[in-house]
Design a protein around this motif. Structure first.
Motif, PDB file in Angstrom:
ATOM      1  N   SER A  38      -9.640  94.633 -21.463  1.00  0.00           N
ATOM      2  CA  SER A  38      -8.602  95.135 -22.227  1.00  0.00           C
ATOM      3  C   SER A  38      -8.051  94.190 -23.449  1.00  0.00           C
ATOM      4  CB  SER A  38      -7.274  95.196 -21.245  1.00  0.00           C
ATOM      5  OG  SER A  38      -7.001  93.888 -20.717  1.00  0.00           O
ATOM      6  N   GLY A  39      -7.350  94.738 -24.453  1.00  0.00           N
ATOM      7  CA  GLY A  39      -6.884  93.825 -25.445  1.00  0.00           C
ATOM      8  C   GLY A  39      -7.807  93.928 -26.753  1.00  0.00           C
ATOM      9  N   ARG A  40      -7.982  92.842 -27.293  1.00  0.00           N
ATOM     10  CA  ARG A  40      -8.661  93.078 -28.733  1.00  0.00           C
ATOM     11  C   ARG A  40     -10.028  93.573 -28.374  1.00  0.00           C
ATOM     12  NH1 ARG A  40      -8.714  88.432 -33.451  1.00  0.00           N
ATOM     13  NH2 ARG A  40      -9.784  89.526 -34.901  1.00  0.00           N
ATOM     14  N   ARG A  41     -10.440  94.409 -29.706  1.00  0.00           N
ATOM     15  CA  ARG A  41     -11.848  94.959 -29.169  1.00  0.00           C
ATOM     16  C   ARG A  41     -12.807  94.357 -30.446  1.00  0.00           C
ATOM     17  NH1 ARG A  41     -12.526 100.076 -26.980  1.00  0.00           N
ATOM     18  NH2 ARG A  41     -14.027 100.667 -28.736  1.00  0.00           N
ATOM     19  N   ARG A  42     -13.977  94.237 -30.085  1.00  0.00           N
ATOM     20  CA  ARG A  42     -15.032  93.693 -31.330  1.00  0.00           C
ATOM     21  C   ARG A  42     -15.472  95.169 -32.025  1.00  0.00           C
ATOM     22  NH1 ARG A  42     -16.639  90.434 -26.739  1.00  0.00           N
ATOM     23  NH2 ARG A  42     -16.324  88.206 -27.139  1.00  0.00           N
ATOM     24  N   LYS A  43     -16.057  94.718 -33.120  1.00  0.00           N
ATOM     25  CA  LYS A  43     -16.409  95.968 -33.882  1.00  0.00           C
ATOM     26  C   LYS A  43     -17.694  96.589 -33.065  1.00  0.00           C
ATOM     27  CE  LYS A  43     -14.958  94.296 -38.515  1.00  0.00           C
ATOM     28  NZ  LYS A  43     -15.296  93.888 -39.979  1.00  0.00           N
ATOM     29  N   SER A  44     -18.387  95.540 -32.577  1.00  0.00           N
ATOM     30  CA  SER A  44     -19.660  96.091 -31.994  1.00  0.00           C
ATOM     31  C   SER A  44     -19.477  96.838 -30.622  1.00  0.00           C
ATOM     32  CB  SER A  44     -20.648  94.933 -31.657  1.00  0.00           C
ATOM     33  OG  SER A  44     -20.278  94.151 -30.718  1.00  0.00           O
ATOM     34  N   ASP A  45     -18.352  96.803 -30.072  1.00  0.00           N
ATOM     35  CA  ASP A  45     -18.071  97.576 -28.791  1.00  0.00           C
ATOM     36  C   ASP A  45     -18.124  98.984 -28.996  1.00  0.00           C
ATOM     37  OD1 ASP A  45     -17.404  95.090 -27.540  1.00  0.00           O
ATOM     38  OD2 ASP A  45     -15.187  95.485 -27.769  1.00  0.00           O
ATOM     39  N   PRO A  46     -18.343  99.805 -27.949  1.00  0.00           N
ATOM     40  CA  PRO A  46     -18.505 101.247 -27.900  1.00  0.00           C
ATOM     41  C   PRO A  46     -17.263 101.847 -28.361  1.00  0.00           C
ATOM     42  CG  PRO A  46     -19.534 100.224 -25.790  1.00  0.00           C
ATOM     43  CD  PRO A  46     -18.945  99.215 -26.460  1.00  0.00           C
ATOM     44  N   LYS A  47     -17.228 102.869 -29.014  1.00  0.00           N
ATOM     45  CA  LYS A  47     -16.042 103.342 -29.562  1.00  0.00           C
ATOM     46  C   LYS A  47     -15.138 103.784 -28.510  1.00  0.00           C
ATOM     47  CE  LYS A  47     -18.309 104.749 -33.944  1.00  0.00           C
ATOM     48  NZ  LYS A  47     -18.823 105.982 -34.655  1.00  0.00           N
ATOM     49  N   MET A  48     -15.561 104.364 -27.565  1.00  0.00           N
ATOM     50  CA  MET A  48     -14.702 104.800 -26.695  1.00  0.00           C
ATOM     51  C   MET A  48     -14.170 103.766 -25.576  1.00  0.00           C
ATOM     52  SD  MET A  48     -17.748 106.923 -24.375  1.00  0.00           S
ATOM     53  CE  MET A  48     -18.292 107.548 -26.160  1.00  0.00           C
ATOM     54  N   ASP A  49     -12.851 104.100 -25.037  1.00  0.00           N
ATOM     55  CA  ASP A  49     -12.428 103.017 -24.113  1.00  0.00           C
ATOM     56  C   ASP A  49     -13.114 103.078 -22.611  1.00  0.00           C
ATOM     57  OD1 ASP A  49     -10.546 102.188 -25.878  1.00  0.00           O
ATOM     58  OD2 ASP A  49      -9.218 103.938 -25.432  1.00  0.00           O
TER      59      ASP A  49
END
Length: 679
Positions: A516-527
């Protein structure tokens, strides 16, 4: 003129044995066993080969003695076999029978039918599934060490005598010893026994024991039995085998049987603890515990006689439990297992419950803090008490007992299982969490079981997402193809499969878990669609660093994506260049999965695997190379590149021309796709 209808002969069923190739035999039994089986057949070890009504082959095969062997091919075209040799199934004797039969087919030799009273059928039918479970040796490993049982061209005296006696038995009208004895009069049998007693001390002593019992001299027999039991404790050095020899317990067993037959059951049963202690002492001197079976057979005499003793049912039950508790080598396993099948009254079992409960109360109840201090004997007693409570109809006492014992022996899983069976989900969940916290990292197996139970509790109690979250935690800690597929299937059933699959693939490639929290640009778009797990599972030491190429390769193989297989395979080559760093089994799977779409790559992989095996310069390496080379041959042949295969094979022969065993294995690649009967 009326036309005549031409009659056509009905098609004859295809003989499944005639379709066999050498490849088929080696796939079934392995090249080593096939080689030995062919040697047996060439030397004439197969005798009186016949077929039964179902088409199975039945024969005698000469080994260290005469073995009965039966071989067939089932409806799935799989080969099956049984043999009275120590290996029981898929042995060299079975291969020899098949090869002998195919030689008979090639030469047009008639194969007779097995008669219903054939003695071989009785021997083979006596083999049960339990025999297979009892094998404690590896057949392939044993074959490396054990020489051929008999050279049929030059049999030794013992083998020749065994074969002669077996042939006489087969030719006689009655194959049993009983039939032979029944042909004699009482006077003739008496003379025979006297003659045997004069030449064999064991026979004389056995007859003396029986005479003493019938004449009331029980004490003499008991002294003899105790003398035999005491002898078990003294190690007997076998200078020939450089170790301790296996004790001969035949006389001891015979004396115990005679004691029971004479009605002295109580005296025999009292010898049980003494015999068990001596047997345990004897087995401590043996590296492989070879005396387990004969000593156990002596104890079985006492277990079988127990119901004829004057002991009360509760005393009998407790006697068996005491024996089992003191048993370190499973000498009492049969008697213990039979105990729970006995038809004792609930009142008898209830008395046993009270006695076992008093034993537990008298034991020190200190929670264990490491594996050495855990009271396994206490845990065993609790399991027996629970079983006795079930037999006594006192089921309402089981859960309270489990609650008391869980913190003492850390057997939380036992308690949770009981609560789950009663559908007490909230209580089971609390004990699961308490157990996971108490066990911590000391017992990974118990922790894993509790996590799986917690997952089941959530699924069964209407909280499925929490159960899948635990399943995801297990995958992140120990990633694998099966865990990935099971997790994705479970998530799909709850409508969150897309997000779970995306994050799991991302984890395999980057090593980053959902958070949870801040996401990276490379993370999957969906939660990440699952809740936080109730318990976290840290990754074990030595966990693969990302990208986890072995898992990604296997996943691509399972999903039949050859381009991705090649991508991850090339990635793994860069990180593990040396062949000794690689997984040969995985490389083989990779080559097989891309053989159709990337034939040159698969050929290159199989060539490297084969050449690495040959480079070991050992017969086992040469044998292991053959399946890889066979794959190279088949791929090149399907591509119309037979000449390239022949050129490669010739090059291998040239490089290994000074290695006759290697050349012998390479010779097997010529023509082994043909049917054996066409060879």
């Amino acid at each position: 003129m009326a036309s005549r209808t031409k009659k056509t002969k009905p098609e004859q069923p295809v003989d499944p044995f005639s379709e066999l190739t050498w490849d088929d035999l080696e796939e079934w039994a392995g090249s080593r066993i096939v080689a030995r089986g062919r040697s047996y057949q060439r030397k004439g070890a197969v005798r009186e080969l016949k077929r039964d009504e179902e088409g199975l082959l039945v024969a005698w095969v000469v080994g260290s003695r005469l073995y009965a062997t039966r071989v067939g091919i089932d409806g799935s075209k799989d080969m099956i076999s049984e043999c009275t040799c120590p290996y029981w199934t898929t042995c060299k004797h079975a291969v020899a029978v098949v090869v002998e039969y195919l030689e008979m087919v090639k030469t047009g030799t008639a194969v007779g039918r097995v008669e219903a009273d054939d003695p071989r059928l009785e021997e083979l039918d006596a083999i049960t599934e339990d025999d297979e479970e009892a094998l404690e040796f590896d057949v392939e490993a044993d074959l490396e060490e054990v020489p051929l049982e008999i050279d049929v061209d030059e049999p030794d005296e013992e083998s020749a005598e065994t074969l002669s006696e077996s042939n006489e038995t087969m030719q006689s009208g009655d194959p049993t010893l009983r039939g032979y004895l029944q042909e004699h009069t009482k006077a003739e049998l008496a003379e025979l026994l006297l003659e045997l007693a004069e030449t064999h001390d064991e026979v004389r002593q056995s007859l003396e024991d029986r005479r003493n019992l019938t004449s009331g001299e029980t004490r003499k027999v008991l002294r003899s039995i105790r003398s035999e039991i005491a002898a078990l404790e003294e190690p007997a050095w076998d200078s020939h085998h450089y170790g301790y020899e296996v004790r001969n317990t035949d006389r001891l067993k015979a004396m115990l049987q005679a004691l029971v037959a004479s009605g002295q059951v109580d005296a025999a049963v009292r010898l049980g603890p003494e015999l068990l202690a001596a047997g345990t002492q004897a087995l401590e001197y043996e590296h492989e515990a070879e005396s387990t079976e004969p000593i156990g057979a002596c104890l079985d005499v006492l277990f079988h006689a127990l119901d004829r003793s004057s002991m009360t049912p509760a005393d009998r039950i407790e006697w068996v439990l005491d024996m089992a508790l003191a048993d370190e080598y499973e000498l009492c396993s049969e008697g213990f297992e039979n105990l729970w099948e006995e038809d004792y009254a609930e009142s008898d079992w209830s008395k046993v419950c009270d006695r076992l409960a008093r034993r537990l109360d008298n034991r020190e109840q200190t929670p264990g803090d490491d594996e050495r201090s855990r009271d396994y004997r206490r845990d065993v007693l609790v399991n027996w008490l629970i079983h006795a409570m079930e037999k006594a109809g006192r089921q309402n006492e089981i859960v309270p007992l489990c609650k008391r014992e869980a913190p003492i022996t850390l057997s939380y899983n036992r308690l949770v299982s009981r609560l789950m069976s009663e559908r007490k989900w909230d209580e089971a969940r609390r004990w699961c969490r308490q157990g996971i916290e108490a066990i911590a990292d000391r017992y990974p197996g118990l922790q894993t079981e509790l996590r799986e139970q917690l997952q089941t509790i959530n699924l069964q109690s209407g909280n499925p997402l929490a159960g899948v979250a635990l399943q995801a935690e297990e995958f992140f800690a120990r990633p694998g193809v099966e865990g990935f597929q099971a997790l994705c299937n479970a998530a799909s059933g709850l409508g969150v499969g897309e997000g779970v699959e995306a994050w799991c693939r991302y984890y395999l490639q980057t090593g980053r878990r959902p958070r949870s929290g801040r996401r990276r640009k490379s993370d999957p778009k969906m939660d990440w669609p699952l809740p936080a797990p109730e318990v976290e599972m840290p990754a074990p030491r030595g966990h693969d660093e990302a990208p986890m190429v072995d898992v990604l390769m296997r996943l691509a193989i399972a999903e039949k994506k050859p381009d991705e297989v090649v991508k991850w395979y090339d990635d793994s080559r860069r990180t593990r260049a040396e062949h000794w760093q690689r997984d040969a089994t995985l490389d083989d799977e990779v080559a097989d999965s891309i053989a159709t779409t990337h034939p040159d790559r698969s050929v290159a992989i199989w060539k490297e695997l084969a050449e690495n095996e040959i480079a070991r310069v050992k017969p086992s390496g040469y044998r292991e190379a053959v399946p890889y080379l066979r794959q190279v041959r088949d791929v090149l042949s399907r591509s119309g590149r037979e000449g390239e295969w022949q050129e490669y094979l010739a090059d291998l022969r040239q490089k290994n021309k000074r290695r006759p065993r290697c050349l012998e294995e390479l010779d097997r690649l010529e023509g082994d796709r043909r049917r054996i009967v066409d060879g």
